[in-house]
Design a protein around this motif. Structure first.
Motif, PDB file in Angstrom:
ATOM      1  N   ILE A  22       2.509   9.574  -3.560  1.00 18.86           N
ATOM      2  CA  ILE A  22       2.006  10.902  -3.215  1.00 18.86           C
ATOM      3  C   ILE A  22       0.481  10.862  -3.151  1.00 18.86           C
ATOM      4  CG2 ILE A  22       1.917  13.348  -3.835  1.00 18.86           C
ATOM      5  CD1 ILE A  22       4.367  12.863  -5.637  1.00 18.86           C
ATOM      6  N   THR A  23      -0.106  11.481  -2.137  1.00 16.54           N
ATOM      7  CA  THR A  23      -1.535  11.746  -2.120  1.00 16.54           C
ATOM      8  C   THR A  23      -1.754  13.217  -1.781  1.00 16.54           C
ATOM      9  OG1 THR A  23      -1.695  11.020   0.201  1.00 16.54           O
ATOM     10  CG2 THR A  23      -2.285   9.415  -1.501  1.00 16.54           C
ATOM     11  N   CYS A  24      -2.806  13.804  -2.340  1.00 16.01           N
ATOM     12  CA  CYS A  24      -3.123  15.206  -2.096  1.00 16.01           C
ATOM     13  C   CYS A  24      -4.537  15.313  -1.544  1.00 16.01           C
ATOM     14  CB  CYS A  24      -3.009  16.027  -3.379  1.00 16.01           C
ATOM     15  SG  CYS A  24      -1.345  16.068  -4.094  1.00 16.01           S
ATOM     16  N   ALA A  25      -4.723  16.208  -0.578  1.00 14.38           N
ATOM     17  CA  ALA A  25      -5.996  16.343   0.105  1.00 14.38           C
ATOM     18  C   ALA A  25      -6.446  17.791   0.161  1.00 14.38           C
ATOM     19  CB  ALA A  25      -5.888  15.789   1.528  1.00 14.38           C
ATOM     20  N   CYS A  26      -7.771  17.950   0.208  1.00 11.75           N
ATOM     21  CA  CYS A  26      -8.392  19.249   0.433  1.00 11.75           C
ATOM     22  C   CYS A  26      -9.435  19.078   1.522  1.00 11.75           C
ATOM     23  CB  CYS A  26      -9.050  19.765  -0.845  1.00 11.75           C
ATOM     24  SG  CYS A  26      -7.903  19.989  -2.216  1.00 11.75           S
ATOM     25  N   SER A  27      -9.431  19.965   2.493  1.00 11.57           N
ATOM     26  CA  SER A  27     -10.373  19.891   3.612  1.00 11.57           C
ATOM     27  C   SER A  27     -10.348  18.508   4.265  1.00 11.57           C
ATOM     28  CB  SER A  27     -11.793  20.232   3.136  1.00 11.57           C
ATOM     29  OG  SER A  27     -11.835  21.533   2.576  1.00 11.57           O
ATOM     30  N   ASN A  28      -9.150  17.959   4.405  1.00  7.52           N
ATOM     31  CA  ASN A  28      -8.911  16.671   5.067  1.00  7.52           C
ATOM     32  C   ASN A  28      -9.443  15.471   4.297  1.00  7.52           C
ATOM     33  OD1 ASN A  28      -7.781  18.203   7.081  1.00  7.52           O
ATOM     34  ND2 ASN A  28      -9.254  17.645   8.658  1.00  7.52           N
ATOM     35  N   ILE A  29      -9.754  15.643   3.022  1.00 10.61           N
ATOM     36  CA  ILE A  29     -10.231  14.547   2.189  1.00 10.61           C
ATOM     37  C   ILE A  29      -9.257  14.341   1.034  1.00 10.61           C
ATOM     38  CG2 ILE A  29     -12.093  13.738   0.686  1.00 10.61           C
ATOM     39  CD1 ILE A  29     -14.022  15.426   2.347  1.00 10.61           C
ATOM     40  N   VAL A  30      -8.757  13.109   0.886  1.00  9.66           N
ATOM     41  CA  VAL A  30      -7.855  12.811  -0.222  1.00  9.66           C
ATOM     42  C   VAL A  30      -8.633  12.909  -1.536  1.00  9.66           C
ATOM     43  CG1 VAL A  30      -6.424  11.047  -1.314  1.00  9.66           C
ATOM     44  CG2 VAL A  30      -6.344  11.351   1.163  1.00  9.66           C
ATOM     45  N   VAL A  31      -8.121  13.704  -2.469  1.00 11.31           N
ATOM     46  CA  VAL A  31      -8.820  13.894  -3.743  1.00 11.31           C
ATOM     47  C   VAL A  31      -8.061  13.311  -4.929  1.00 11.31           C
ATOM     48  CG1 VAL A  31     -10.080  15.938  -2.938  1.00 11.31           C
ATOM     49  CG2 VAL A  31      -7.815  16.217  -4.009  1.00 11.31           C
ATOM     50  N   THR A  32      -6.779  13.021  -4.752  1.00 12.70           N
ATOM     51  CA  THR A  32      -5.999  12.432  -5.838  1.00 12.70           C
ATOM     52  C   THR A  32      -4.718  11.818  -5.272  1.00 12.70           C
ATOM     53  OG1 THR A  32      -4.992  12.831  -8.026  1.00 12.70           O
ATOM     54  CG2 THR A  32      -4.727  14.557  -6.378  1.00 12.70           C
ATOM     55  N   GLY A  33      -4.138  10.893  -6.021  1.00 13.30           N
ATOM     56  CA  GLY A  33      -2.875  10.293  -5.623  1.00 13.30           C
ATOM     57  C   GLY A  33      -3.029   8.879  -5.120  1.00 13.30           C
ATOM     58  N   CYS A  34      -1.884   8.269  -4.813  1.00 13.90           N
ATOM     59  CA  CYS A  34      -1.845   6.863  -4.420  1.00 13.90           C
ATOM     60  C   CYS A  34      -0.693   6.670  -3.448  1.00 13.90           C
ATOM     61  CB  CYS A  34      -1.662   5.998  -5.667  1.00 13.90           C
ATOM     62  SG  CYS A  34      -1.618   4.223  -5.380  1.00 13.90           S
ATOM     63  N   SER A  35      -0.988   6.108  -2.275  1.00 14.86           N
ATOM     64  CA  SER A  35       0.034   5.978  -1.226  1.00 14.86           C
ATOM     65  C   SER A  35       0.743   4.633  -1.251  1.00 14.86           C
ATOM     66  CB  SER A  35      -0.606   6.194   0.148  1.00 14.86           C
ATOM     67  OG  SER A  35      -1.576   5.187   0.415  1.00 14.86           O
ATOM     68  N   LEU A  36       0.474   3.802  -2.253  1.00 13.50           N
ATOM     69  CA  LEU A  36       1.093   2.479  -2.310  1.00 13.50           C
ATOM     70  C   LEU A  36       2.545   2.567  -2.778  1.00 13.50           C
ATOM     71  CD1 LEU A  36      -1.816   0.468  -3.963  1.00 13.50           C
ATOM     72  CD2 LEU A  36      -1.233   0.610  -1.535  1.00 13.50           C
ATOM     73  N   ASP A  37       3.392   1.714  -2.216  1.00 13.69           N
ATOM     74  CA  ASP A  37       4.791   1.624  -2.636  1.00 13.69           C
ATOM     75  C   ASP A  37       4.878   0.626  -3.784  1.00 13.69           C
ATOM     76  OD1 ASP A  37       7.485   1.501  -2.995  1.00 13.69           O
ATOM     77  OD2 ASP A  37       7.965   1.084  -0.893  1.00 13.69           O
ATOM     78  N   LEU A  38       4.830   1.122  -4.996  1.00 12.70           N
ATOM     79  CA  LEU A  38       4.817   0.245  -6.168  1.00 12.70           C
ATOM     80  C   LEU A  38       6.100  -0.572  -6.279  1.00 12.70           C
ATOM     81  CD1 LEU A  38       3.127   2.545  -8.842  1.00 12.70           C
ATOM     82  CD2 LEU A  38       2.083   0.907  -7.248  1.00 12.70           C
ATOM     83  N   TRP A  39       7.197  -0.064  -5.715  1.00 13.92           N
ATOM     84  CA  TRP A  39       8.460  -0.801  -5.774  1.00 13.92           C
ATOM     85  C   TRP A  39       8.350  -2.142  -5.053  1.00 13.92           C
ATOM     86  CZ3 TRP A  39      11.645   1.093  -9.170  1.00 13.92           C
ATOM     87  CH2 TRP A  39      11.741   2.474  -9.377  1.00 13.92           C
ATOM     88  N   ASP A  40       7.565  -2.206  -3.990  1.00 16.19           N
ATOM     89  CA  ASP A  40       7.442  -3.437  -3.206  1.00 16.19           C
ATOM     90  C   ASP A  40       6.417  -4.410  -3.780  1.00 16.19           C
ATOM     91  OD1 ASP A  40       9.335  -2.584  -1.426  1.00 16.19           O
ATOM     92  OD2 ASP A  40       7.897  -1.922   0.106  1.00 16.19           O
ATOM     93  N   MET A  41       5.674  -3.976  -4.795  1.00 20.14           N
ATOM     94  CA  MET A  41       4.562  -4.783  -5.286  1.00 20.14           C
ATOM     95  C   MET A  41       4.859  -5.495  -6.600  1.00 20.14           C
ATOM     96  SD  MET A  41       1.546  -2.054  -4.345  1.00 20.14           S
ATOM     97  CE  MET A  41       0.207  -3.202  -4.643  1.00 20.14           C
ATOM     98  N   ASN A  42       5.661  -4.878  -7.458  1.00 20.24           N
ATOM     99  CA  ASN A  42       5.968  -5.454  -8.766  1.00 20.24           C
ATOM    100  C   ASN A  42       7.339  -4.998  -9.231  1.00 20.24           C
ATOM    101  OD1 ASN A  42       3.404  -6.903  -9.710  1.00 20.24           O
ATOM    102  ND2 ASN A  42       2.591  -4.894  -9.154  1.00 20.24           N
TER     103      ASN A  42
END
Length: 262
Positions: free
Chosen positions: A165-185
């Motif tokens: 999940i990532t969250c944005a305000c005024s088209n700028i991401v302010v928090t969250g992470c779009s990485l798929d952690l399941w595929d990484m570890n």
């Protein structure tokens, strides 16, 4: 549940805003709580003049929109602060957002709560446990020393990880992470728990670094209780926050630079 977006303008992700929103009525037997210490989410108080310069006057309500930008439906479950006001539009019941769909919740000044996001059951599949799932946490309260409500938003993987999940305000991401952690570890606690990986650091208030599974999102989303770099405070005074679910969502510059989306 959330309600279908009608006139609210959201950030243009690849998902189609305003798509049909399917309401379901499961009966949860759990309660989601805020797992971050409140004191760490409020900046140090200074003199009144400085405070007024730092925070723009906010609108009377805060709109939180959620876009499902992944290939299957997601379920949502809500919790609000005890004794606080109810949402102006929408309520705290569970719901489902179809793939490519969008929904919104409008809350008044004084509201605080969170929204659990997890894979919706499909063809009788086991649902992910909401208590171990990704959270969108938000508040819209007037802090001591301020004369206006301040929007606070974060994405938390402290309970566990289910969806990016990532969250944005005024088209700028302010928090969250779009990485798929399941595929990484490999999930350190249970890699086959209906699509949610419980975070072993959830009860550890002394933790200062994420475990290997959660580490790529450290500082972008909460990966341990005091991972406060993931919190956005006062950056969404427009009163509109758009959260995108899925790995195709815009990335947060704070997430691991080894794998970035878009």
């Amino acid at each position: 549940m959330l309600f279908q977006i009608t006139t609210f303008a959201v950030w243009a992700f690849t998902a189609t805003a305003g798509a049909a929103f399917i309401i379901t009525k499961p009966t949860p037997d759990w309660e989601v709580v805020d797992i971050h210490p409140t004191s760490n989410k409020t900046p140090r108080q200074t003199n009144e003049a400085v405070l007024k310069r730092r925070i723009n006057q906010a609108p009377e309500s805060l709109t939180i929109a959620i876009i499902n930008n992944q290939g299957g439906p997601i379920s949502t479950s809500h919790a609000s602060n005890v004794g606080g006001p109810s949402p102006i539009w929408g309520d705290n019941g569970p719901g489902t957002i179809s793939s490519g769909g969008a929904a919104a919740l409008v809350v008044p000044t004084g509201w605080a709560g969170n929204i659990a996001i997890y894979e919706a059951p499909v063809n009788g599949s086991k649902p992910a446990p909401a208590t171990d799932s990704s959270l969108i946490e938000a508040s819209f309260v007037v802090p001591d020393g301020y004369d206006t409500a301040v929007a606070d938003i974060d994405v938390s993987y402290v309970n566990g990880f289910s969806n990016a999940i990532t969250c944005a305000c005024s088209n700028i991401v302010v928090t969250g992470c779009s990485l798929d952690l399941w595929d990484m570890n490999v999930c350190p606690t249970n890699d086959d728990n209906g699509g949610a990986c419980a975070n072993p650091l959830r009860p550890n208030l002394n933790a200062t670094i994420a475990t290997t599974f959660f580490a790529p999102c450290q500082g972008a989303a909460y990966t341990f209780p005091h991972d406060d770099g993931a919190n956005s405070w006062g950056e969404c005074q427009s009163g509109e926050i758009t959260c995108c679910v899925g790995t195709a969502c815009f990335s947060n510059p704070k997430q691991s630079s080894s794998i970035q989306r878009r």
